[in-house]
Scaffold this active site. Structure first.
Site, PDB file in Angstrom:
ATOM      1  N   LEU A  50      10.438  -6.157  -7.603  1.00 21.47           N
ATOM      2  CA  LEU A  50       9.506  -5.290  -6.870  1.00 21.47           C
ATOM      3  C   LEU A  50       8.264  -4.932  -7.698  1.00 21.47           C
ATOM      4  O   LEU A  50       8.339  -4.749  -8.905  1.00 21.47           O
ATOM      5  CB  LEU A  50      10.227  -4.011  -6.438  1.00 21.47           C
ATOM      6  CG  LEU A  50      11.453  -4.209  -5.538  1.00 21.47           C
ATOM      7  CD1 LEU A  50      12.058  -2.866  -5.139  1.00 21.47           C
ATOM      8  CD2 LEU A  50      11.111  -5.018  -4.298  1.00 21.47           C
ATOM      9  N   HIS A  91       5.163  -4.281  -2.841  1.00 20.30           N
ATOM     10  CA  HIS A  91       6.377  -3.884  -2.115  1.00 20.30           C
ATOM     11  C   HIS A  91       6.406  -2.365  -1.917  1.00 20.30           C
ATOM     12  O   HIS A  91       6.751  -1.877  -0.835  1.00 20.30           O
ATOM     13  CB  HIS A  91       7.634  -4.275  -2.905  1.00 20.30           C
ATOM     14  CG  HIS A  91       7.805  -5.750  -3.147  1.00 20.30           C
ATOM     15  ND1 HIS A  91       7.713  -6.306  -4.398  1.00 20.30           N
ATOM     16  CD2 HIS A  91       8.061  -6.774  -2.295  1.00 20.30           C
ATOM     17  CE1 HIS A  91       7.924  -7.610  -4.318  1.00 20.30           C
ATOM     18  NE2 HIS A  91       8.135  -7.921  -3.056  1.00 20.30           N
ATOM     19  N   GLN A 105      15.163 -20.232   2.280  1.00 22.75           N
ATOM     20  CA  GLN A 105      13.710 -20.372   2.374  1.00 22.75           C
ATOM     21  C   GLN A 105      13.100 -21.024   1.142  1.00 22.75           C
ATOM     22  O   GLN A 105      11.887 -21.097   1.015  1.00 22.75           O
ATOM     23  CB  GLN A 105      13.056 -19.021   2.683  1.00 22.75           C
ATOM     24  CG  GLN A 105      13.082 -18.010   1.564  1.00 22.75           C
ATOM     25  CD  GLN A 105      12.575 -16.664   2.055  1.00 22.75           C
ATOM     26  OE1 GLN A 105      13.224 -15.983   2.838  1.00 22.75           O
ATOM     27  NE2 GLN A 105      11.378 -16.275   1.611  1.00 22.75           N
ATOM     28  N   GLU A 135       0.380  -8.361   4.417  1.00 22.57           N
ATOM     29  CA  GLU A 135      -0.598  -9.394   4.788  1.00 22.57           C
ATOM     30  C   GLU A 135      -0.722 -10.439   3.690  1.00 22.57           C
ATOM     31  O   GLU A 135      -1.274 -11.510   3.918  1.00 22.57           O
ATOM     32  CB  GLU A 135      -1.969  -8.750   5.050  1.00 22.57           C
ATOM     33  CG  GLU A 135      -2.031  -7.981   6.347  1.00 22.57           C
ATOM     34  CD  GLU A 135      -3.404  -7.380   6.600  1.00 22.57           C
ATOM     35  OE1 GLU A 135      -4.258  -7.398   5.672  1.00 22.57           O
ATOM     36  OE2 GLU A 135      -3.618  -6.881   7.717  1.00 22.57           O
ATOM     37  N   SER A 160       2.352 -10.396  -6.832  1.00 24.59           N
ATOM     38  CA  SER A 160       3.411 -11.273  -6.351  1.00 24.59           C
ATOM     39  C   SER A 160       4.518 -11.323  -7.393  1.00 24.59           C
ATOM     40  O   SER A 160       4.240 -11.305  -8.595  1.00 24.59           O
ATOM     41  CB  SER A 160       2.847 -12.688  -6.143  1.00 24.59           C
ATOM     42  OG  SER A 160       3.907 -13.611  -6.005  1.00 24.59           O
ATOM     43  N   SER A 161       5.752 -11.396  -6.927  1.00 26.19           N
ATOM     44  CA  SER A 161       6.870 -11.524  -7.862  1.00 26.19           C
ATOM     45  C   SER A 161       6.703 -12.785  -8.708  1.00 26.19           C
ATOM     46  O   SER A 161       7.107 -12.831  -9.874  1.00 26.19           O
ATOM     47  CB  SER A 161       8.194 -11.595  -7.102  1.00 26.19           C
ATOM     48  OG  SER A 161       8.300 -10.498  -6.225  1.00 26.19           O
TER      49      SER A 161
HETATM   50  P1  AMP Z   1       8.772 -10.962  -1.159  1.00 31.66           P
HETATM   51  O1  AMP Z   1       9.650 -10.110  -1.996  1.00 31.66           O
HETATM   52  O2  AMP Z   1       7.765 -11.755  -1.942  1.00 31.66           O
HETATM   53  O3  AMP Z   1       9.528 -11.790  -0.142  1.00 31.66           O
HETATM   54  O4  AMP Z   1       7.878  -9.965  -0.298  1.00 31.66           O
HETATM   55  C1  AMP Z   1       8.477  -8.959   0.467  1.00 31.66           C
HETATM   56  C2  AMP Z   1       7.401  -8.299   1.295  1.00 31.66           C
HETATM   57  O5  AMP Z   1       6.420  -7.724   0.449  1.00 31.66           O
HETATM   58  C3  AMP Z   1       6.679  -9.274   2.229  1.00 31.66           C
HETATM   59  O6  AMP Z   1       6.414  -8.631   3.465  1.00 31.66           O
HETATM   60  C4  AMP Z   1       5.403  -9.528   1.469  1.00 31.66           C
HETATM   61  O7  AMP Z   1       4.322  -9.917   2.304  1.00 31.66           O
HETATM   62  C5  AMP Z   1       5.140  -8.174   0.850  1.00 31.66           C
HETATM   63  N1  AMP Z   1       4.240  -8.293  -0.290  1.00 31.66           N
HETATM   64  C6  AMP Z   1       4.389  -9.126  -1.354  1.00 31.66           C
HETATM   65  N2  AMP Z   1       3.326  -9.009  -2.177  1.00 31.66           N
HETATM   66  C7  AMP Z   1       2.501  -8.088  -1.610  1.00 31.66           C
HETATM   67  C8  AMP Z   1       1.218  -7.547  -1.974  1.00 31.66           C
HETATM   68  N3  AMP Z   1       0.578  -7.920  -3.080  1.00 31.66           N
HETATM   69  N4  AMP Z   1       0.668  -6.628  -1.157  1.00 31.66           N
HETATM   70  C9  AMP Z   1       1.297  -6.244  -0.004  1.00 31.66           C
HETATM   71  N5  AMP Z   1       2.499  -6.723   0.383  1.00 31.66           N
HETATM   72  C10 AMP Z   1       3.086  -7.635  -0.400  1.00 31.66           C
END
Ligand code: AMP
Length: 281
Positions: A35, A39, A63, A150, A187-188
């Site tokens: 996270l 997130h 996925q 988004e 991003s993770s």
């Molecule tokens: P993930 O853990 O990468 O699958 O992301 C989980 C959720 O967090 C998804 O709805 C992503 O679009 C959102 N998310 C990931 N990175 C961001 C970011 N930088 N800004 C806003 N939402 C994000």
């Protein structure tokens, strides 16, 4: 206080049943963990919009396109729980894999059209995996609202579509992309970048901003795209999967900004695939 971690479907069902009996609304924030502030911004939006909030953490094998990518995906559960602690989340649902895919699981949710372009064209099966797990998480948590970033714009459109098509009683809420100070979308996967690659990574957002500005002032799409791609390769990127101008909503390909539009990109840097998107105009 640390949010309670729930690992079984039976346990999350019984928790949610109590909330529903009390007439409380439920928000869900699906994640794959590791996270970051992106997130956490979704969690804050969910807290503001719902009586109860569930964060799900599940690294969904269906996925991923390659076993190596799945193995390399960062997993930081203890740190994740620490980050969620101050936010007042009601449950962190970390399902064991068999809670999502029990033995004999045979169903795939597949959204046509929207998933055939952009990341869908480069990552076969990816969006089927996303659509299937998201449908499961919606039904398992009985969420009234679900919060998505988004940052993954195509995913947001796919999830919105499937929720409408299947009459799922959940409102999909899109939230803005949260960025690092230098513009890199959080991003993770950024955790997988070396220190050197991390310095180059914001070039993706800069190149996209420059291209968007060029489009708005009437520049030629093909020439602007070629400039942006050349800029990325000079900056150390090794390839660009796509850098497209597309209509908001249905993601149809555009040649000019004649309706609400977004630039969407996926590019490779030091073995890590980065994606980003911005509104144009
Ligand atoms: P993930 O853990 O990468 O699958 O992301 C989980 C959720 O967090 C998804 O709805 C992503 O679009 C959102 N998310 C990931 N990175 C961001 C970011 N930088 N800004 C806003 N939402 C994000």
């Amino acid at each position: 206080m640390t949010a309670p971690i729930v690992r079984t479907l039976a346990a999350i069902r019984s928790e949610v049943a109590g909330w529903k009996r009390a007439g409380q609304s439920v928000g869900v924030v699906p994640t794959m963990g590791a996270l970051h502030e992106g997130h956490l911004s979704l969690v804050r939006a969910a807290k503001a919009g719902c009586d109860r909030v569930i964060v799900t953490i599940f690294v969904n094998p269906r996925q991923f396109n390659s076993p190596q990518d799945l193995a390399d995906y960062p997993r930081t559960e203890v740190e994740d729980a620490r980050k969620l602690a101050p936010l007042g989340v009601d449950a962190v649902y970390v399902p064991d894999p068999e809670q999502i895919y029990p033995e004999g699981f045979s169903t795939t949710v597949s959204v046509a059209g929207l998933t055939e372009v952009l990341c869908g064209a480069h990552r076969p099966g990816h969006f089927d995996g996303v659509a299937t797990v998201v449908t499961k998480l919606f039904t398992q948590t009985r969420a009234d609202r679900a919060y998505f970033g988004e940052k993954d714009y195509q995913q947001l459109q796919v999830v919105t579509r499937l929720s409408r098509d299947l009459d799922l009683p959940v409102e999909v809420v899109g939230c803005p992309t949260i960025r690092e100070e230098d513009g890199l979308a959080m991003s993770s996967r950024n955790l997988l970048l070396s220190d050197r690659a991390r310095v180059w990574a914001p070039e993706l957002h800069r190149a996209m901003e420059e291209m968007a500005a060029g489009l708005v002032s009437g520049g030629d799409l093909t020439a602007l795209r070629a400039d942006a791609e050349a800029r990325l390769l000079r900056a150390g990127f090794t390839g660009v999967d796509y850098l497209d101008l597309r209509a908001c909503g249905d993601l149809s390909l555009l040649t000019a900004v004649d309706r609400p539009a977004r630039l969407l990109a996926a590019a490779w840097l030091a073995g890590v695939r980065l994606i980003d998107n911005i509104a144009v105009g």
